[in-house]
Design an enzyme around this catalytic site. Sequence first.
Site, short mmCIF file in Angstrom:
data_model
loop_
_atom_site.label_atom_id
_atom_site.label_comp_id
_atom_site.label_asym_id
_atom_site.label_seq_id
_atom_site.Cartn_x
_atom_site.Cartn_y
_atom_site.Cartn_z
N VAL A 1 0.76 -1.27 -0.10
CA VAL A 1 0.12 -0.17 0.06
C VAL A 1 1.01 1.20 -0.01
CG1 VAL A 1 -1.95 1.26 1.48
CG2 VAL A 1 -1.74 -1.12 1.22
N CYS A 2 0.63 2.25 -1.19
CA CYS A 2 1.46 3.39 -1.04
C CYS A 2 3.06 3.17 -0.95
CB CYS A 2 0.96 4.33 0.24
SG CYS A 2 1.45 5.94 0.29
#
Length: 312
Positions: free
Chosen positions: A101-102
Amino acid sequence: MIGVLIFPDFQLLDAAGPISVFEIAARFSGAAPAIRTLAATPGPVRSTSGIEMLARGFKPSSAITTLIVAGGEGVRTAAICPKTLAFVRALARRGVRVASVCSGAYVLAEAGLLDGRRATTHWQRTRHFVSAYPKVKLEADRIYTRDGNVWTSAGISAGIDLALAMVVEDYGDEIAQRTAKQLVLYHRRSGGQSQFSSLLELKSPTGRFGPLLAWAREHLDAPLTVEDLAEQAGMSSRHFTRAFIAETGTTPSKAVERLRIEVARQRVQSSSEAIERVAETTGFRDPERMRRAFIRAFGQPPQSLRRAARAG
């Protein structure tokens, strides 16, 4: 079992968003949620917000079928932690579905899992990521990507989109739709992260190629080929393309398309000008070509954006 890898100074929503998605999906499927937070050093792990999560250590577990790596300010340290990298690599070799994520993509990249693969990360990290990991096929405008058993998502809340896509794979579309409805979310968010990120700062471009992008914005009715842009920049086409990608994280042609999309969108939403005329004067020429570009960027055609703007 879902494993969520965190580290000191992780971004809380990077972990909490997917955790909530998988918790609710499991309940709708009639199963007990099986989610575990993991860290190189077990115990309370402090996020950038100051909120802590309690994590277990990296003990080998055949129960883990999916590993999601959070991002956050502490990711650079996590990405050079031998213990963390060894754990991620070991699970990937075992065939576990691995995701980030990210900025958690840095951990996957350092582990070598993204070499030759399509991936994405937060738009603010694009320039550095491209220069640091040239073997990765970065798709800067995607909300999430999947390349084989490796998934990556864009900034922070995009981890929820990624988790919902995984729920579709694990439980089916109906459970994913119910989960999204419970969370008051779109089942599938339309468009790319550029609609939220002002990609390349194209409205008021800065940086090395700022003047060039400003010039291009004023000449959208011209072809604006790579050769045209390189000549305007006073560089050879080959050197210009390499330098532009390294600076912006995207190709010249994609940057020009984004400029055209932004100007066309403004005119579509704020005027009654014919769609064909907008396509002609913004360089798309063909209305169908503009329609396809709008769908890629916003998830809907120009006519739908115009109707929504008028209704609003």
